[in-house]
Design a protein around this motif. Structure first.
Motif, PDB file in Angstrom:
ATOM      1  N   ALA A  26       0.854  -1.194   0.000  1.00 17.79           N
ATOM      2  CA  ALA A  26       0.000   0.000   0.000  1.00 17.79           C
ATOM      3  C   ALA A  26       0.895   1.251   0.000  1.00 17.79           C
ATOM      4  O   ALA A  26       1.966   1.231   0.612  1.00 17.79           O
ATOM      5  N   PRO A  27       0.488   2.323  -0.710  1.00 17.97           N
ATOM      6  CA  PRO A  27      -0.793   2.587  -1.374  1.00 17.97           C
ATOM      7  C   PRO A  27      -0.830   2.194  -2.855  1.00 17.97           C
ATOM      8  O   PRO A  27      -1.629   2.718  -3.624  1.00 17.97           O
ATOM      9  N   LEU A  34      -4.380   6.297  -3.052  1.00 18.98           N
ATOM     10  CA  LEU A  34      -4.606   7.720  -3.275  1.00 18.98           C
ATOM     11  C   LEU A  34      -6.012   7.945  -3.814  1.00 18.98           C
ATOM     12  O   LEU A  34      -6.618   7.056  -4.410  1.00 18.98           O
ATOM     13  N   GLY A  35      -6.495   9.170  -3.655  1.00 18.00           N
ATOM     14  CA  GLY A  35      -7.774   9.531  -4.263  1.00 18.00           C
ATOM     15  C   GLY A  35      -8.912   9.597  -3.272  1.00 18.00           C
ATOM     16  O   GLY A  35      -8.748   9.457  -2.057  1.00 18.00           O
ATOM     17  N   GLY A  36     -10.093   9.807  -3.795  1.00 15.25           N
ATOM     18  CA  GLY A  36     -11.304   9.993  -3.019  1.00 15.25           C
ATOM     19  C   GLY A  36     -12.318  10.704  -3.893  1.00 15.25           C
ATOM     20  O   GLY A  36     -12.559  10.307  -5.031  1.00 15.25           O
ATOM     21  N   SER A  38      -2.432   3.040 -10.745  1.00 17.95           N
ATOM     22  CA  SER A  38      -1.373   2.453  -9.939  1.00 17.95           C
ATOM     23  C   SER A  38      -0.891   1.157 -10.569  1.00 17.95           C
ATOM     24  O   SER A  38      -1.652   0.451 -11.242  1.00 17.95           O
ATOM     25  N   GLY A  39       0.373   0.854 -10.330  1.00 17.82           N
ATOM     26  CA  GLY A  39       0.933  -0.406 -10.786  1.00 17.82           C
ATOM     27  C   GLY A  39       2.066  -0.842  -9.883  1.00 17.82           C
ATOM     28  O   GLY A  39       2.775  -0.004  -9.311  1.00 17.82           O
ATOM     29  N   TRP A  40       2.238  -2.134  -9.723  1.00 14.11           N
ATOM     30  CA  TRP A  40       3.338  -2.659  -8.922  1.00 14.11           C
ATOM     31  C   TRP A  40       3.859  -3.957  -9.516  1.00 14.11           C
ATOM     32  O   TRP A  40       3.150  -4.671 -10.238  1.00 14.11           O
ATOM     33  N   LEU A  41       5.102  -4.258  -9.185  1.00 13.92           N
ATOM     34  CA  LEU A  41       5.772  -5.469  -9.661  1.00 13.92           C
ATOM     35  C   LEU A  41       6.586  -6.037  -8.511  1.00 13.92           C
ATOM     36  O   LEU A  41       7.291  -5.300  -7.811  1.00 13.92           O
ATOM     37  N   TYR A  98       4.294   2.297  -8.336  1.00 15.50           N
ATOM     38  CA  TYR A  98       4.100   3.696  -8.747  1.00 15.50           C
ATOM     39  C   TYR A  98       2.603   3.972  -8.790  1.00 15.50           C
ATOM     40  O   TYR A  98       1.810   3.152  -9.293  1.00 15.50           O
ATOM     41  N   THR A  99       2.193   5.107  -8.239  1.00 13.22           N
ATOM     42  CA  THR A  99       0.792   5.500  -8.293  1.00 13.22           C
ATOM     43  C   THR A  99       0.694   6.979  -8.644  1.00 13.22           C
ATOM     44  O   THR A  99       1.515   7.787  -8.204  1.00 13.22           O
TER      45      THR A  99
END
Length: 438
Positions: free
Chosen positions: A164-165, A305-307, A333-336, A353-354
């Motif tokens: 997270a996030p 993030l966001g809302g 968002s993306g993750w590896l 990265y987001t």
């Protein structure tokens, strides 16, 4: 501290007695069996900067922005050292007789994470589910992971935040049905909120989703293929979700004519949000690669993030009031995560990265500190890289991780609430854990 431990001991004694009584049943098919498991975990971590986090910094999000004092010194440019054991956990796995031709089972799980910052070390519920399993279908009812949290494709970090996030993180009361024809699985879930909730005028609360009158809906489809002979696995899938909340039941307004009269007016204004995610996992005897990409609106409740924000303020002819209309804030968002298995040693790395994409609609008037409800309204993007190493020695597992996180903060926005003129600040967390499994 005394009361939670006492209650835990009493609970264990009671369940052990119940389990023993059921085990004496003559009919084996009607037995209910309870198996306890869990772990004791201790964390030690050092931060080079103050961070936005929960539970005394344990659940880390991103570094705090630059904040100057009267002498021009950055208040948040201060390191800290923390030691905690609050993620220590107890699980109860229950199996029982057939119900409607299905195998029945249940699970409960709790830890000492607490319900809030003032309740750290408090014994709290994590999971509580009942499942019915047929040959190709499963019905699950209770509190469990949000479907966007990929239990079949986890980032594998040492940190308790599980990415997270960048990676969604939430548990929800829900009803979930899964159909499994061959290598494919299709899941449909209806969710409420409890511990992980949307933000709003009264702070984070499950009341906003409840007041909308409809549950959050999530669906997921994926294909999985395992080859036991070569010890390989391939998993690919996608999911989508829809959520609607009602932030307010009424708003106050004042008449424009004399005498001025304050009214409490009912409002039915709602805000909806969509989400989409794609994920992939490929693993062999030694290597494993996992990734996920997310696009969504109003993702505060899954710790991203966001809302949403107030997009305009309307003024009926007979009032001078505030009547809010909303617009969701979009997040990408993306993750590896890469994992390498060397028997007792397991090195790996996580990268995420987001990006704050702002609103799809133009905003007429907004004061972000007042009219934005979410996480990171002044953040343009966040990225993280976190190399890690696990060492397994029987029941004991050691973990070490260096988690470098940078966030780009800005103080101005365009008409779509995209953050402008941002500057990065970063934090490096050095984390060490010892976990004893039982």
């Amino acid at each position: 501290m005394y009361l939670p431990i006492k209650r835990l001991i009493l609970l264990l004694c009671f369940l052990t007695i119940v389990s023993s009584a059921f085990s004496k049943e003559a009919d084996e098919s009607k037995k209910i069996r309870i198996t306890f498991s869990g772990f004791v975990r201790n964390d030690i971590f050092y931060d080079s900067r103050q961070t936005t986090a929960s539970r005394e910094g344990y659940f880390n999000f991103f570094p705090k922005p630059v904040e100057y004092d009267v002498a021009g010194k950055d208040i948040n440019d201060q390191s800290r050292l923390t030691m905690l054991s609050i993620s220590t956990r107890l699980n109860g796995n229950i199996s029982g007789p057939e119900v409607f031709g299905a195998k029945s089972s249940a699970l409960f799980e709790a830890d000492f994470f607490g319900h809030s910052e003032t309740d750290i070390n408090g014994f709290r519920l994590r999971h509580a589910i009942t499942k019915l399993n047929w040959k190709k279908a499963e019905l699950m009812i209770g509190q469990y992971w949000n479907p966007m949290f990929l239990t079949e494709c986890l980032p594998g970090t040492v940190s308790f935040n599980m990415g997270a996030p960048f990676h969604p993180f939430a548990r929800n009361p829900q009803v979930r049905f899964t159909y499994k024809p061959g290598g494919f699985e299709f899941m449909l879930a209806a969710l409420s909120q409890r511990d992980y909730a949307s933000n709003g005028p009264n702070g984070p609360s499950a009341e906003y989703l409840r007041n909308s009158g409809i549950p959050e809906l999530q669906l997921k489809l994926y294909y999985q293929k395992n080859n036991p002979e070569t010890n390989t696995e391939f998993l690919a899938g996608a999911g989508a979700g829809y959520k609607m909340i009602q932030p307010l039941l009424f708003q106050e307004f004042t008449s424009s004519g004399f005498p001025f009269i304050t009214y409490h007016g009912k409002t039915v204004e709602k805000i909806s949000g969509k989400s989409f995610h794609f994920f992939l996992k490929a693993s062999g005897q030694k290597h494993s690669v996992r990734t996920q990409f997310i696009y969504g609106e109003n993702l505060h409740d899954v710790l991203m993030l966001g809302g949403y924000a107030v997009k305009n303020l309307s003024y009926p002819w007979f009032t001078t009031n505030v009547l809010w209309k909303y617009t969701p804030i979009r997040t990408a968002s993306g993750w590896l995560s890469y994992h390498f298995n060397l028997n007792k040693f397991e090195p790996g790395v996580f990268a995420g990265y987001t990006k704050n994409l702002g609103s799809a609609e133009k905003v007429e008037f907004i004061i972000p500190e007042i009219h934005f409800f979410g996480r990171g309204f002044n953040i343009d993007y966040v990225y993280r890289i976190a190399p890690r190493l696990f060492y397994n020695n029987g029941a004991v597992k050691f973990g070490a991780e260096v988690e470098h996180t940078a966030a780009a903060y800005g103080s101005t926005w365009d008409n779509n609430l995209k953050v402008l003129n941002s500057e990065e600040v970063s934090n490096t967390r050095v984390l060490f854990t010892v976990t004893y499994f039982f």
